[in-house]
Every structure is written in C-alpha cells, then in structure tokens.
Design an enzyme around this catalytic site. Structure first.
Site, mmCIF file in Angstrom:
data_model
loop_
_atom_site.group_PDB
_atom_site.id
_atom_site.type_symbol
_atom_site.label_atom_id
_atom_site.label_comp_id
_atom_site.label_asym_id
_atom_site.label_seq_id
_atom_site.Cartn_x
_atom_site.Cartn_y
_atom_site.Cartn_z
ATOM 1 N N ASN A 1 0.820 -1.203 0.000
ATOM 2 C CA ASN A 1 0.000 0.000 0.000
ATOM 3 C C ASN A 1 0.858 1.259 0.000
ATOM 4 O OD1 ASN A 1 -1.921 1.959 0.387
ATOM 5 N ND2 ASN A 1 -3.131 0.754 1.796
ATOM 6 N N ASP A 2 1.408 1.599 1.145
ATOM 7 C CA ASP A 2 2.141 2.865 1.230
ATOM 8 C C ASP A 2 3.317 2.929 0.261
ATOM 9 O OD1 ASP A 2 0.473 3.777 3.233
ATOM 10 O OD2 ASP A 2 1.640 2.790 4.790
ATOM 11 N N VAL A 3 3.943 1.782 -0.030
ATOM 12 C CA VAL A 3 5.147 1.811 -0.859
ATOM 13 C C VAL A 3 4.834 2.076 -2.336
ATOM 14 C CG1 VAL A 3 6.455 0.332 0.692
ATOM 15 C CG2 VAL A 3 5.169 -0.690 -1.184
ATOM 16 N N VAL A 4 3.538 2.109 -2.694
ATOM 17 C CA VAL A 4 3.174 2.469 -4.068
ATOM 18 C C VAL A 4 2.266 3.698 -4.092
ATOM 19 C CG1 VAL A 4 3.440 0.176 -5.078
ATOM 20 C CG2 VAL A 4 1.261 0.809 -4.036
ATOM 21 N N SER B 1 -0.478 2.694 7.514
ATOM 22 C CA SER B 1 -0.198 4.031 8.023
ATOM 23 C C SER B 1 -1.469 4.846 8.158
ATOM 24 C CB SER B 1 0.741 4.744 7.058
ATOM 25 O OG SER B 1 0.089 4.920 5.828
#
Lengths: 466, 100
Positions: free
Chosen positions: A391-394, A432
C-alpha cells in the site's frame, strides 16, 4: 587454563567477524552462520572452565546453570523451528529482546553485589555497567512491545497525552538513578527503582510507534543490544563480548540508517513522532475518481496477453501466505512468454528483505527480484503492475503531496504501468492510515479478496485460456 | 585486564569493523543478516554464565538464572532462525544466473 580460555575467546571474536562478512554474500552466507555457530558452542563450553565457575557437580550454581541453558535453548529452538517465515520479524525481535535482557541481568547481578557490600571495580566499570543496563533493559522491554505489536497481541498504537514529555521525564529519572547507582555504593532500593524505570522507558518509547516503522525499530534494538553486550563485556573483562557486541552495535546502526533512509524518515522521526496517527488526517485532500473493481478472469486475461508483468508484493502477501501461489502464477505466465519480474521496496513487509526471503522460500529466481532503483525505470514499459498486499510503498502522494506524512519517501512507480491491478482485502486504508491515490487512478482496477485466494483465481483464469 | 586507552582502541576498531563488514550487503540479505547479527550478540551467554557461576545467595542466583536462560534463548533462537532463512537461498538451482 585461563590462557586457553582467552585464546578461545580471541578466536571466537575473529570467527564472528569472518562469519558476518560471509553472511553478506548469498554464496557464502550459509557457511558464515555455521562457522559462527560452531564458535559460539566452543566459547560456551570453554566458559565452563572459567575461574569464576565451579566445576563441582554438587555446585548448585552449576546445576542450575545447566537447567537454565537447557530451558532457554529448548524454548528458543522449538519456537524458531515452528514459526512460519512470515512471522520471522517478531521472532527476531523476541530473541533480540532476550539478549538485551540478559545483558541487563548481568549488570543487575553486578550492581546487587555492589549494594550488598562487594568491592567496587572502579568508577568507569560501574558507569559502563549502568550504561549497559539501561540500554539492555530498554532493548528488552521495547522488543517485547515490538513483538506484541507484530504478533497482533497489541493492536493499537497507544499514545498518552503529553507522551513525549512523559518520556523525557522518564529519561531524566533514569539518568538520575543511573548516576546514583553508578557512583559510590548503591542501595538495593535505588538499583531496583533504576531497573524498573529503564524497563518502563523501553515500553513507553516503543508504544506510540506504528507497525510500519517496526523494521527500523527492531533493527535499532538489535544494535542497542549489541552495544549493551559490549559494555557488559568491559565490566566482565571479556574480549569476545566486547568485540562481538561492538561489531553488532555498529553494523546494526548502519543497517538501521539504511532502512530509515529508504523510508526517508530520520531515525529521530521514527522514534519521536508517531506515524499516521496525527499527520494523516491533516494531510487529507480530495481524491478524484473512484475505485473500480475487476473480476479475476479479466485480470488474468490482461496479464496473460501482456508482454511484461511486474509484481509488487507487500505485507499483505506475507499475511495471506500467497508467495507460493504467486510463484505458480509467475511460472504459468512465463510459459506463455510473458516477462515476469518482482519489484521489492526496501521496507516492504515488516523488515528489509522480508519479501526477498518469502519469494526465495517459494523458489522465485532471485535474478527476477529487483530493487527499487533497478525496477522503477521499467514500470512504464510494463503492461500490468500487480500490487499484492502493498500500500504505502506504491502511494503516489509520496511524490506529489508535500503535506503527506510519507512525502519524499521513495516509492515504486507502479502507477506508471499501463494497467495496475491491486489485490486487496477490503476498501480500508493501509497500515499508516493514509489514503492511497493509486487505488483511485484511471488505470487501476481493484481485485478484492484474500491474497492467496485471489491469486488462485488468477491462476485458474490463466489456465482456462490455454 | 582490558581497560583504559587499549579498551577504547578495541571499541573503536571493532566499531569500524562492523561498519565495513556490512557496508556492501545486497538488500536481499538484509533480514538474514539482521538475524545473523542478532545471533552474534548471543555471545552474552558467556557473560551470563560467568556471572551465574560466581553468584552468591538466592537473589543473585535467580537473576543469573534468568540471564543464562535468556542468553541461551538469544543464541539458539538467533541461530535457528538465521539458518532457516539462509537455507532458502541454498536450494536454488544455480544454472541460470549467467545467461539471464
């Protein structure tokens, strides 16, 4: 006899360093840990000959020591053998905490001895014992919290009002009591209060840190435990502990820096601000578009008739244990002539390299597993980016929205692929708590469901085509 | 005895050694390496044994017992976890590396 033991410790320290060096290359890594393991066994056996240890069979110390070694080893052996690869991060946190606790306990025995009137070994030694005690105790209780969080025993990030001020107060209290204990003859009460404060400090520091930052925290505690072991090594005048502890302390610090850098969050930020619990809401902006669902069959066709598919795994893949299915799907696609690559964000999962380990477990060739810098230029040429449990890493807001808490973090440019398919359990935000704009993009389709099931459906879809 | 300036030298040189040894590690090995260094500070077992061996009285003996048990757990758990992770890299067929 004592010369012989010193020689063994000297060799142990040397082999540990060689072992660590070997562990930094995939070819020699296995040999490295085995060597280090043999050195550890020999060092432990040699310690039975140390002048402080009575070899009399009737010695209660010796008997209990054997019981302690057997108990600790058995519990650790069974748990390490049984744990699933996906749960490895919290197990490392636990074993690390044990090491920190052991270092603190060594200091505790020394300080209790002092409080009952034993002769002091000098101010420097007492200060080092106290420093090792603080660091070890913080690492112990902090690792326990990290374990509880990753294991899901403790779900919420707890944040008291004025949390940082309480922590600063605690820290000062620890220093005051540390000073009282380190200088002169400590009273037993002071030693006790000192340890309780240090343990509470470890808990309080770790409590507000969110799961997304846990890899950095575990790595930091690992380095801290090394340092604590080194300090207690000075106290016990043991070269093997000093060298091994310091080497772990510095290498662990470097590893922590690498990780924090990958997340574009200074270590001080990780420790002193909590991720997503306050910044997230303030940075919210209107999101255009809507999430568009796709069925597994359509997604399968999209990939099977493409030229290139890049798979972006995240923690969700680990939770769903989907790596084996993913490998099976990759093989099917490759058999159809589709180029399949895996894009690994440095902090995907709960530890750096977590995804690499899982994909290696499934048998994915590591030539096809690429780092952020290597894979990002390839996304525009990919027909499909398959995001599974990441999720957050993209999340493109890391590039576009300066107000976002993750702004500036390097991300995988999955949004630049022709099509993006996101396998996701539900519609909620990620770890997050930040909304992911990628999910609302025009070229993104959502495939809802458990990771393993969804990939199984994709496999069935691809098989149906041939 | 290791004390005074020589102690400081050992500390400094070990610190640089640790930094150098790790600095060229591929990302793929970060987790096994963290686990491996976690195993290495299991050497605290040696210290715990020495302290427990010289413990006097119930309190010291109890704390010593806890120290030894936890240190043994650190060493054994760290070793098994690291080996399990590294074994995954071992079973790989090594025939494709050069061509692709």
């Amino acid at each position: 006899m004592s010369y012989l033991i010193d020689a063994v410790y000297f060799l142990t320290a040397a082999i540990f360093i060689i072992g660590l060096k070997q562990m930094s290359s995939p070819v020699t890594a296995h040999r490295g840990i085995v060597w280090a393991g043999i050195a550890m066994v020999i060092a432990s056996l040699a310690t039975f000959g140390a002048p402080q240890i009575s070899l009399e069979v009737t010695s209660i110390n010796l008997q209990l020591m054997l019981v302690a070694i057997a108990a600790g080893s058995t519990v650790a052996y069974i748990s390490a053998k049984r744990v699933a690869m996906t749960d490895m991060p919290q197990m490392i946190a636990m074993y690390n905490g044990m090491g920190g606790g052991a270092a603190a306990a060594i200091a505790a025995v020394e300080l209790v001895k002092l409080s009952s009137g034993a002769e002091s070994h000098g101010l420097t030694i007492q200060i080092l014992a106290v420093l090792g005690a603080v660091i070890g105790a913080v690492s112990f209780s902090g690792s326990a919290v990290a374990f509880a969080k990753l294991q899901g025993i403790m779900k919420k990030t707890l944040r008291l009002p004025m949390h940082q001020i309480i922590n600063i107060g605690l820290f000062i209290a620890v220093i005051v009591y540390g000073y009282l204990v380190a200088t002169g003859t400590p009273s037993f009460e002071h030693v006790l209060i000192f340890f309780v404060l240090a343990l509470v400090l470890g808990v309080m520091v770790t409590l507000p840190i969110g799961g997304a930052d846990m890899p950095v925290v575990i790595s930091l505690f690992n380095a801290l435990t090394g340092l604590a072991v080194a300090f207690e090594g000075f106290v016990l005048n043991n070269a093997a502990m000093i060298i091994a502890g310091t080497v772990v302390g510095s290498s662990g610090t470097l590893l922590t820096q690498l990780m924090a850098k990958a997340m574009n969050r200074p270590i001080s930020n990780v420790l002193f601000s909590s991720f997503g619990s306050d910044g997230g809401a303030a940075a919210e902006e209107e999101i255009e578009g809507s999430m568009k669902e796709i069925q597994a069959n359509d997604a399968a066709i999209m990939m099977a008739y493409g030229q290139k598919v890049i798979i972006v795994p995240g923690y969700g893949m680990a939770v769903a244990q989907a790596q084996h299915k993913l490998k099976e799907m990759g093989d099917l696609l490759e058999a159809r002539g589709v180029e399949v690559k895996y894009a690994i964000h440095p902090v995907a999962g709960r530890m750096p390299g977590h995804m690499n380990v899982l994909l290696a477990e499934a048998g994915v060739d590591y030539d096809n597993i690429l780092d952020l810098e290597e894979i990002n230029p390839e996304f525009p040429t990919a027909d499909v980016a398959l995001v599974i449990g990441a999720n957050d890493v993209v999340n493109p807001v890391a590039r576009s929205n300066p107000d976002s808490p993750i702004y500036g973090m390097p991300i995988l440019d999955a949004d630049k692929a022709q099509n993006v398919i996101v396998i996701k359990r539900g519609k909620g935000a990620g770890f997050s708590g930040i909304e992911n704009h990628l999910f609302y993009a025009d070229n993104t389709r959502m495939l809802y469901g458990d990771g393993q099931k969804a990939v199984a459906e994709l496999i069935a879809g691809i098989k149906a085509l041939s | 005895m290791i004390e005074g300036l020589p102690a400081l030298y050992i500390f400094m040189l070990s610190a640089f050694t640790g930094y150098e040894v790790i600095s060229r590690v591929p990302v793929i090995l970060h987790t096994p390496l963290m686990s491996g260094s976690n195993f290495i500070h299991g050497i605290v077992l040696v210290g715990a044994m020495i302290v427990m061996g010289s413990a006097e009285g119930a309190l010291e003996l109890t704390i010593g017992f806890i120290a030894v048990a936890m240190a043994a757990g650190n060493a054994v758990g760290g070793y098994v976890a690291t080996v399990r992770m590294l074994e995954m890299f071992q079973h790989k067929p090594k025939n494709e590396g050069a061509s692709s």
